[in-house]
Motif scaffolding. Structure first.
Motif, PDB file in Angstrom:
ATOM      1  N   SER A   1      33.049  33.609  37.586  1.00  0.00           N
ATOM      2  CA  SER A   1      33.513  33.217  38.946  1.00  0.00           C
ATOM      3  C   SER A   1      34.725  34.504  38.962  1.00  0.00           C
ATOM      4  O   SER A   1      35.209  35.105  38.036  1.00  0.00           O
ATOM      5  N   LEU A   2      34.852  34.934  40.410  1.00  0.00           N
ATOM      6  CA  LEU A   2      35.836  36.211  40.414  1.00  0.00           C
ATOM      7  C   LEU A   2      36.807  35.634  41.672  1.00  0.00           C
ATOM      8  O   LEU A   2      36.331  34.893  42.532  1.00  0.00           O
ATOM      9  N   LEU A   3      38.132  35.868  41.566  1.00  0.00           N
ATOM     10  CA  LEU A   3      39.113  35.568  42.530  1.00  0.00           C
ATOM     11  C   LEU A   3      40.185  36.575  42.500  1.00  0.00           C
ATOM     12  O   LEU A   3      40.280  37.254  41.552  1.00  0.00           O
ATOM     13  N   ALA A   4      41.108  36.373  43.576  1.00  0.00           N
ATOM     14  CA  ALA A   4      42.078  37.662  43.557  1.00  0.00           C
ATOM     15  C   ALA A   4      43.165  37.144  42.678  1.00  0.00           C
ATOM     16  O   ALA A   4      43.400  36.032  42.445  1.00  0.00           O
TER      17      ALA A   4
ATOM     18  N   ILE B   1      41.990  41.632  40.041  1.00  0.00           N
ATOM     19  CA  ILE B   1      40.685  40.719  40.330  1.00  0.00           C
ATOM     20  C   ILE B   1      40.560  39.989  39.053  1.00  0.00           C
ATOM     21  O   ILE B   1      40.402  40.405  37.760  1.00  0.00           O
ATOM     22  N   LYS B   2      40.582  38.537  39.128  1.00  0.00           N
ATOM     23  CA  LYS B   2      40.311  37.742  37.971  1.00  0.00           C
ATOM     24  C   LYS B   2      39.010  37.132  37.661  1.00  0.00           C
ATOM     25  O   LYS B   2      38.400  36.930  38.780  1.00  0.00           O
ATOM     26  N   ILE B   3      38.650  37.270  36.495  1.00  0.00           N
ATOM     27  CA  ILE B   3      37.224  36.688  36.144  1.00  0.00           C
ATOM     28  C   ILE B   3      37.824  35.400  35.797  1.00  0.00           C
ATOM     29  O   ILE B   3      38.246  34.972  34.741  1.00  0.00           O
ATOM     30  N   GLY B   4      37.433  34.551  36.686  1.00  0.00           N
ATOM     31  CA  GLY B   4      38.155  33.187  36.590  1.00  0.00           C
ATOM     32  C   GLY B   4      37.325  32.347  35.607  1.00  0.00           C
ATOM     33  O   GLY B   4      37.856  31.565  34.677  1.00  0.00           O
TER      34      GLY B   4
ATOM     35  N   PHE C   1      44.064  46.101  38.045  1.00  0.00           N
ATOM     36  CA  PHE C   1      43.695  45.444  36.873  1.00  0.00           C
ATOM     37  C   PHE C   1      42.644  44.399  36.822  1.00  0.00           C
ATOM     38  O   PHE C   1      42.314  43.794  38.183  1.00  0.00           O
ATOM     39  N   ILE C   2      42.102  44.220  35.958  1.00  0.00           N
ATOM     40  CA  ILE C   2      41.202  42.800  35.763  1.00  0.00           C
ATOM     41  C   ILE C   2      41.831  41.902  34.824  1.00  0.00           C
ATOM     42  O   ILE C   2      42.527  42.225  33.841  1.00  0.00           O
TER      43      ILE C   2
END
Length: 178
Positions: free
Chosen positions: A64-67, A89-92, A128-129
């Motif tokens: 899942s991805l999110l801001a 962007i965060k890899i949730g 960043f990630i």
């Protein structure tokens, strides 16, 4: 698993209510529960978007991805700039079905995600990630060039992680280093 990892050609499909998630098991109940109980609801609420990795009509993984944003004060490196926060962007969540683990698929998928985020950064501002990784799997991310944010009390984090297997640590990767 006996299949050669280089032979696995998976599709990435956005989660919908039509997907049968019942047979997916990654070995971490919290991750399985997220996919089966929370992912679609959170996606409908625009909190994140979950993607399924499909191989031979089976779900072999998901992410899942999110801001997100990351504070300059949390980064050990000196970025020498006037901004307090950077877009990220965060890899949730990222999980591989237990039948497909320990063969390089996780790294391959993570590389794919990072490459897609880097491409997206050409269209929108993303530096960043980030990921909040369970402490017990943080080594996987370290091997994939993620770094941890500044930790004020590493001894306390270590003790907490021993008591609670859901303890996480925020990791990041600079897109310019991909």
């Amino acid at each position: 698993m006996t299949e050669d990892i280089s032979e696995i050609k998976y599709d990435i499909i956005k989660l919908t209510k039509d997907h049968d998630l019942s047979y997916f098991h990654c070995g971490l109940d919290d991750m399985d529960d997220f996919l089966k109980d929370d992912a679609l609801k959170q996606q409908e609420d625009n909190l994140n978007t979950t993607y399924l990795l499909i191989y031979k009509n089976k779900i072999i993984g998901f992410f899942s991805l999110l801001a997100d944003r990351i504070s300059i004060k949390d980064i050990p490196e000196d970025y020498n700039c006037k901004y307090e926060y950077f877009p990220a962007i965060k890899i949730g969540r990222l999980a591989i079905d237990q039948n497909y683990q320990n063969n390089g698929l996780g790294t391959r998928i993570l590389d794919n995600i990072c490459s897609e985020i880097k491409d997206l950064s050409l269209k929108i501002g993303v530096k960043f990630i980030t990921i909040d990784a369970y402490c017990k799997v943080k080594e996987f991310y370290y091997k994939n060039a993620f770094q941890h944010i500044k930790i004020e009390r590493p001894d306390k984090l270590k003790r907490t992680a021993k008591r609670n297997n859901k303890t996480t640590i925020t990791l990041y990767k600079d897109l310019k280093r991909i």
